[in-house]
Structures are given as C-alpha cells and as structure tokens.
Design a protein around this motif. Structure first.
Motif, short mmCIF file in Angstrom:
data_model
loop_
_atom_site.label_atom_id
_atom_site.label_comp_id
_atom_site.label_asym_id
_atom_site.label_seq_id
_atom_site.Cartn_x
_atom_site.Cartn_y
_atom_site.Cartn_z
N MET A 1 -1.02 -19.73 13.71
CA MET A 1 -2.47 -19.63 13.56
C MET A 1 -2.96 -18.23 13.19
SD MET A 1 -3.48 -19.77 17.58
CE MET A 1 -2.98 -18.47 18.69
N CYS A 2 -2.07 -17.28 12.99
CA CYS A 2 -2.51 -15.89 12.81
C CYS A 2 -2.01 -15.28 11.51
CB CYS A 2 -2.03 -15.04 13.98
SG CYS A 2 -2.71 -15.51 15.55
N ARG A 3 -2.66 -14.20 11.15
CA ARG A 3 -2.18 -13.34 10.08
C ARG A 3 -2.26 -11.90 10.58
NH1 ARG A 3 -7.23 -15.08 6.30
NH2 ARG A 3 -8.89 -14.09 7.53
N SER B 1 -2.94 -5.23 13.16
CA SER B 1 -3.88 -6.01 13.98
C SER B 1 -3.80 -7.48 13.60
CB SER B 1 -5.31 -5.50 13.79
OG SER B 1 -5.71 -5.63 12.44
N LEU B 2 -4.11 -8.33 14.56
CA LEU B 2 -4.03 -9.77 14.37
C LEU B 2 -5.42 -10.35 14.13
CD1 LEU B 2 -1.56 -10.96 17.16
CD2 LEU B 2 -1.14 -10.98 14.72
N SER B 3 -5.46 -11.40 13.34
CA SER B 3 -6.70 -12.16 13.20
C SER B 3 -6.32 -13.61 12.94
CB SER B 3 -7.55 -11.62 12.05
OG SER B 3 -6.85 -11.70 10.82
N LEU B 4 -7.26 -14.49 13.23
CA LEU B 4 -6.99 -15.91 13.01
C LEU B 4 -6.91 -16.22 11.52
CD1 LEU B 4 -9.26 -17.77 15.60
CD2 LEU B 4 -6.81 -17.42 15.69
N SER B 5 -6.13 -17.22 11.20
CA SER B 5 -6.08 -17.70 9.82
C SER B 5 -7.46 -18.18 9.41
CB SER B 5 -5.05 -18.83 9.69
OG SER B 5 -3.77 -18.37 10.08
N GLY B 6 -7.75 -18.13 8.14
CA GLY B 6 -9.08 -18.48 7.64
C GLY B 6 -9.54 -19.87 8.06
N GLY B 7 -10.80 -19.95 8.45
CA GLY B 7 -11.40 -21.24 8.79
C GLY B 7 -11.09 -21.75 10.18
N SER C 1 -11.00 -9.90 18.83
CA SER C 1 -12.04 -8.90 18.57
C SER C 1 -13.29 -9.49 17.92
CB SER C 1 -11.47 -7.77 17.69
OG SER C 1 -11.01 -8.30 16.46
N ASP C 2 -13.14 -10.64 17.27
CA ASP C 2 -14.27 -11.27 16.59
C ASP C 2 -14.83 -12.41 17.44
OD1 ASP C 2 -16.12 -12.35 14.91
OD2 ASP C 2 -14.67 -13.12 13.44
N PRO C 3 -16.00 -12.25 18.02
CA PRO C 3 -16.55 -13.29 18.88
C PRO C 3 -17.03 -14.52 18.12
CG PRO C 3 -18.13 -11.51 18.61
CD PRO C 3 -16.87 -11.06 17.93
N TYR C 4 -17.05 -14.45 16.79
CA TYR C 4 -17.48 -15.60 16.00
C TYR C 4 -16.34 -16.59 15.75
CZ TYR C 4 -21.66 -12.83 15.26
OH TYR C 4 -22.80 -12.09 15.48
N SER C 5 -15.09 -16.12 15.82
CA SER C 5 -13.95 -17.01 15.62
C SER C 5 -13.17 -17.26 16.91
CB SER C 5 -13.01 -16.45 14.56
OG SER C 5 -12.53 -15.17 14.94
#
Length: 769
Positions: free
Chosen positions: A31-33, A39-45, A81-85
């Motif tokens: 689920m990550c990139r 740093s990690l972030s969720l895959s798009g969408g 870190s992103d409260p929107y995702s």
C-alpha cells in the motif's frame, strides 16, 4: 487442571491481525511508496480510516520490540503525516521506538489518546509537538519518558533524539489549551517537575497518575475534588497532610498509594488512616496499598478470624477499617503487606503473595508500569510452579509471556520470567498448552537469548527450549534458533552447563529435518563450530557429553548433505577423528558417532578419494574388529569401506593394503554380526544402501548392503518394510538374486528380506520409534 481457558489460549489470529502484519512486513508491495528522501506515503487514491491506522501504528511498535526478524523502517511515521489520507485516533508508543521526529511526523493528526511509555529518546523538543494535539487530546500518558521535561537551569543537559547534547533552548511548556484532557499520566519522570504549576490549566481532570513524583504540598489536588475519579500516587512520599487532602476528593473510585517496597518510605498506614480513607471515599471500588507498612492494630485477633469460613463481605473483614465498606471492593492491592495473608478480605480481586490467585493478580496489575514489583511476583509464581502446582496454567503463561515481551530490556524480568517458563512448559503441564501459546513461549525465549549474553538468562532459555519437541515445535523459527545456539557456542570460555545444553539442542535440531534445513545451518558455521568444540575438548583431554554430542551433531548434519560433508573434510575433520580415536580408545559412543559421520562422508562419491589413504584404510580395517557399542562401530566402518570398494579396483591406490585382504576382513566382520541386533541408528531413506545392490564390481559391498536391509526389516518391520517397498527395494533385491556375481549368503538374505516384505501388510510408516 483447567480445561475451558485452554481454548481461549488457542484463539487463532484474526483476519485483521494477519493482514496488518502482512502489510507491515511488505509495505512497498501492499500500500505504500517511498520517496527519494526515504519518507513513506500511501499509494495514490488510498484512504485509511482510524481503525486501520491505529492498528498499523500500534502493531508496528509491537513488532519492532518483540520480533527480531521484523525490519524497522526509519520513515514509517511519515506514512501518517497527511491527515487527509490517514487518520490516527489512539496511539500507544513505548520504549526507544519513537523519537522526536517521529512524533513530529504525526503532528497534524487529531489524536484522542496518546500513550508514551518509557520513550526515553523523546526530548523536550517533543513538548512543542504535544501542543498540536491540545484541542483533541482526551487521554495522555508520558510515563517514564525521563528526558521530556529536562529544563534549563538543571545540571543535566538535554539530549537530542540521537542521544547527543542538544543546543536548542527548551521552550516552557504548559497544558494551557488542553481543554478536553481528562486522563493524564506523568508517572515515572526522573527529574523534579513542578506539577502544581504544570497542571493548573487542567480543571476537569478525571484521572491523574503522579507516580514517583515529589509532591511537597498536596492541596493543589483539591482543584479536582468534584471531578477526580482515579488518583495514582505510587512511590510518592506521603504524610498525614497528603492523606488529609486525599480523603477530600470525595468522588474517587480508584486510589493507589502503593510503593515499590517497604524500606523506601517512613510513612505507615494506621487503623485511623485506613478508616478515614474508607469512610470519606465512599465511592471507592479499587484501592492499592501494596508494600506499605501496616500498623498491627488494623487486624482482628486470630481467634476471631478463625471462627468462620473465608468471606468477602465487609462485615466479616479481618481488616477492621474495611468493615466500614458498603460493598466489597472490585480490586484491593495488598502485595507485600501482612494483610494479604488474612482469611476475610472484602474484595473480588486481591494482589498479594498468599496464594497463586493473588500472585497472578499482582503480575497482571503491575507488569506494564511497575516491573520492579512484577519481577518479585513472577518469582513467587516460579516457586509455585517449581515446588507446588500451578492450577491456572494458561493465565500464568500468558502473563509471563506478556511481561517478557513488554520488558525485553529488563534483566530482572528476563531472569525470573525465563525461569518460570521452564517449569510452566514442562511435561506436567504440556497437555493443556495450545500450539499458538507454545509458539509464543518460544518467541519470547529467543528474544531473551538474543538480548542477553548473561549466563543465567542463557541457561534458563536453553533449558526451556528442551521442554519442546525438537525439531518439530521449533521449525517455525528454525534458522533463528540455530543461529542463537551457535552464537552461544562460539566463546571458548562459555559456561560448561550452557555449552552442554546448547550442543544437545543443536544435535536435536539437525536430526530428522530435510536437507535444505541442514544445508542452511551448515552455511551458518555449524560444522566449524562443532569442530572447534571438539578441538577444545581434545586440548583438555576430556571426552564428555559436549564432545559426544558434537560428533553426534556432525553425524546428523552430514546425513545426505554433500556440502556439509565437504566442510567437515575441509575443516580438518579427519585429523580430529584420528586424534579422538587415539586419545579416547575406550569411548564406545564416541567411536559410534564418529564412524556414523564418516559413513555419510563415504556416501559422497566426489569425497571418497580423500578417504582412500593408507592411514585411513588401516584405521577403518582395524575398526572392523571392534565390539564397541554392539555392532555399531564395526557396522559403520564396514559401511565406509563398502562405499570405497564400490568405486572399483582401478581407484584403489593404497599400496600398503591389499584390496582383496580388506574385503576378506569385511566379509569376516559381517558374518560375525548378530542379525537380531537392535540398532542405534535411524534411516530416513535407504537410497545410500540400495545403490550398492545392482553391481558386480564389489560383491562384498552388496553383501554389506543386503545384511543391513535384512537386519532392519527383521528387527523393525513396521518401520522399514514400508520404506523399502516405497523406495523400490524389492526390484533391486530381485536383481541381486539374478546376478551370477552375488554371493550365496547375499542371495539367501535377499530372499528373506523379500519374503518379510511380501508378508508385511503395508501400513503408514511410523517414524516416531
């Protein structure tokens, strides 16, 4: 013996638990990139709700602390870190997993609960991050975060999250604006804190923990006299003035004024003090006064206590002040006090040392935040398991496992916990333990071995592993346990008893496992480690269990594994064999183990030329006449020579020994063996023996192979008849009968073997015998 709870101990992992662990072990593939900066972030969408995010973060911390195979990711916290995702609500972090930058990474989340326990890498820089949560935080714990309140003006210098002196000026921190905060735990802070000033902006606290904090004046607590329901003052120096203030907090339901031990403080609990607590705090359902000195006038006379059967009714209480209770307490902490030994205690759950139930209650209540008390309680459990009988086995095991997991870096917990596990997993209790529970035991034992080189912990852990079926129960951690055992055996100075147990475990682990396992362990240095132990014992001229187990382990690990056989030869194993034979001529079991190993080496065609030397052929020929350990030494020596003879006369380069003379000695030895001999050997496959049947170049090798099959199917038909049939032995034996070069004795034995197998009604092979 309990039965119902055992099923609870076998609860399978939920789908959510399995998926969470899977994702955490494979972040990039699920689920990550990862950015170029790491740093990690969720895959798009992708959007993850709080239920999933909370579980991901809390499980991540658990895996980092308890599973050495889990790969820690430095940028993991940036995933949130992103409260929107991603949405975090309830976060529990502990020990050194979290640093200032990790907390800062989740600063935009609207946290409701934040529990930080023993997070010693957090510095005063994290206080600023805490203010980001002030509008939403309801519950906050900073228990044992010893560096977070280091302030200017103190002798101790603040450290950054790498442990270096920090040059930043620590900002003044205030709880101003934390309007929703109801539960606050500031216990276990190493430095003095002005709690009165710090807590002033929090008028509506419901729960407050100030364990171990110096409180010169207690009157500030009265600002919560109408709201405070829980107050914990563990290890706080109390006085009459403190008690006088506490009893005015009339809505308290839980009060904890316990201590670490009775020697630390001068204040004593008298009858009047306890009576005041009970009468004025009428809503109490939970009270902990563990490790306090109790004045004798609190207790009813012994004759009065003995008049009736045990009761939890307040009116029957053996403790005078508790007769004023309106109802029995839900919880009463009496650990390490004289009161826990009384008969009539008005509480449903009591901590103490009188019996198993009180001790288990103490471990349960004190493990997380009071390891110094939990350690003593586990020691009491150890005595029960060792001397008496543990009637709540599943609960006891689960509590000790939890303590060892939570306090992986606490040596005292590791020593007492591992000792308790040894007795709680022995044969007496085994039938009530589920597979999952026993695996949890193995995991925490290996954690202890990994973390501590200290003799007592290592010995306890190794002994506990001996309580399991080896290798079956350890196979899920096979490489890890072998690696740890080999590490134990590396130092030449290792404690003799640990060395003996570790070698025994190593030997058991490489017995009856597939060749892939053996090859993997061989590459870890297993062969050289065993040979080093043998070399050391030779220098000391000592043939003990370590020596014999080491040769046995080499015998097992070289079985049908040519690479390990080659390692043995390359590591000067034959030289050690000759030295052992000369130094210990009368050690029968040693000789059997060594010859069994050389039988494995001789099965490898590419390695046999290294055995074909005058010295080795003479040694093997002389051992044909050995009566050591029944026929075993002679049988194995003949087996080695049989494989050498199988290569034909053209490779025989030993001028000092005539090939025909050696074969004559082999025939004489085989004829001297009793076919009824019971064997100290275990064949998983007959392939090395069967390959000697369809040939005419060395009839004596065929003779040895046929005798081996005859002995095994005659003495152990249930085990070896099915194996012989399954591996095509019947057709090969028929071929022996049809060959002109086969000896008459060989053909006679071949007929008997075939007759036994034809008459045998094939059943599933039993490999347990």
């Amino acid at each position: 013996m309990e039965t119902g709870p055992a099923q609870a101990g076998d609860r399978p992992e939920s789908l959510a638990e399995i998926c969470t662990a899977r994702c955490l072990r494979n972040l990039g593939g699920t689920m990550c990139r990862t950015s170029a900066e790491g740093s990690l972030s969720l895959s798009g969408g992708v959007f993850l709700p709080s239920e999933i995010c909370d579980r991901l973060l809390n499980t991540y911390v658990e895996l980092v602390l308890t599973d050495s195979t889990f790969q820690k990711h430095d940028g993991f916290f940036t995933l949130f870190s992103d409260p929107y995702s991603t949405r975090l609500k309830r976060v529990q972090l502990r020990n050194d997993v979290v640093r200032d930058r990790d907390l800062e990474a989740i600063a935009k989340q609207d946290l409701i609960e934040l529990h930080l326990i023993y997070c010693n890498k957090l510095t005063s820089g994290s206080l600023k991050t805490l203010t980001h949560f002030r509008h939403t935080l309801v519950s906050l714990s900073l228990y044992g975060c010893s560096n977070i309140f280091r302030r200017r003006g103190l002798n101790t210098q603040a450290l950054d999250d790498q442990g270096n002196p920090s040059r930043r000026a620590e900002p003044d921190f205030t709880f101003q604006g934390f309007d929703r905060l109801r539960l606050l735990n500031l216990g276990g802070l190493a430095l003095p804190v002005d709690v009165e000033a710090l807590l002033h902006p929090l008028p509506t606290l419901v729960s407050l923990d100030l364990s171990g904090i110096r409180i010169p004046r207690a009157k500030f607590l009265l600002q919560w006299k109408d709201t405070l329901a829980s107050l914990v003052l563990y290890n706080v120096e109390l006085s009459e003035e403190h008690i006088h203030t506490i009893v005015k907090l009339s809505n308290l339901r839980h009060l904890d004024i316990s201590r670490e031990n009775q020697r630390s403080f001068s204040f004593k609990l008298s009858r009047n003090t306890l009576t005041g607590i009970v009468q004025d705090l009428s809503h109490l359902v939970s009270l902990d006064i563990s490790c306090n000195v109790i004045v004798d006038d609190c207790i009813v006379p012994p004759y009065e206590e003995a008049l009736s059967r045990s009761s939890i009714e307040p009116s029957d209480s053996s403790i005078f002040p508790f007769r004023d209770l309106k109802r029995p307490l839900q919880f009463l902490g009496l650990y390490d006090t004289s009161l826990c030994n009384l008969t009539h205690i008005p509480a449903y759950k009591v901590t103490g040392t009188r019996n198993e139930d009180q001790i288990l209650n103490a471990i349960e209540a004190y493990t997380e935040l009071r390891p110094e008390v939990a350690h003593r309680a586990i020691n009491h459990l150890f005595d029960i398991a060792r001397i008496q009988h543990c009637s709540q086995l599943i609960r006891a095991l689960q509590l000790v496992i939890a303590a060892l997991k939570f306090h992986k870096y606490n040596k005292n917990i590791q020593v007492t916990g591992s000792a308790a596990l040894f007795y709680l997993t022995n044969t007496e209790y085994r039938t009530n333990q589920s597979v999952r529970l026993r695996r949890e035991v193995i995991q925490v034992v290996l954690n202890g071995m990994e973390e501590y080189q200290e003799v007592t912990v290592q010995r306890n852990c190794c002994l506990t592993l001996c309580n399991f079926s080896i290798p079956e129960e350890l196979e899920f951690q096979y490489l890890r346990v072998n690696q740890l055992l080999l590490r134990i055996l590396e130092p030449a100075w290792q404690d003799e008893s640990i060395q003996r147990i570790a070698v025994h475990l190593c030997n058991a682990l490489v017995c009856q496992v597939d060749n892939d396992h053996k090859e993997a362990v061989g590459k870890m240095g297993f062969v050289t480690t065993m040979l080093n132990l043998i070399q050391k014992k030779l220098q000391d001229k000592m043939c003990d269990q370590v020596m014999e187990f080491s040769w046995s382990a080499l015998w097992n690990i070289t079985d049908e594994t040519p690479d390990n056989c080659e390692m043995f030869l390359d590591s000067k194993g034959m030289s050690l064999f000759l030295q052992c034979l000369e130094t210990f001529p009368d050690k029968q079991e040693l000789h059997r183990n060594m010859l069994g190993l050389l039988g494995n080496v001789a099965e490898v065609k590419a390695l046999r030329p290294q055995l074909l030397t005058p010295q080795f052929i003479t040694v093997f020929s002389n051992l044909l006449d050995s009566k050591a350990d029944g026929i075993e030494v002679s049988y194995n020596a003949c087996g080695v020579l049989s494989h050498i003879m199988f290569d034909g006369p053209e490779v025989w380069t030993v001028e000092e020994s005539c090939r025909d003379e050696v074969m004559d000695r082999m025939r004489a030895a085989i004829r001297s063996w009793d076919v009824n001999s019971r064997r100290n050997i275990n064949y998983r496959s007959f392939e090395p023996i069967l390959r000697l049947l369809p040939q005419s170049i060395a009839p004596v090798s065929q003779y040895w192979a046929t005798w081996a099959l005859y002995n095994l199917v005659f003495v152990y038909p249930d085990k070896y008849c099915p194996l012989l049939i399954r591996e095509g032995g019947m057709a090969l034996l028929q071929g022996v009968l049809e060959m002109d070069t086969s000896q008459a004795e060989t053909k006679d034995m071949a007929r008997k073997v075939m007759e036994y197998c034809r008459n045998f009604r094939e059943e599933p092979m039993d490999t347990t015998k």
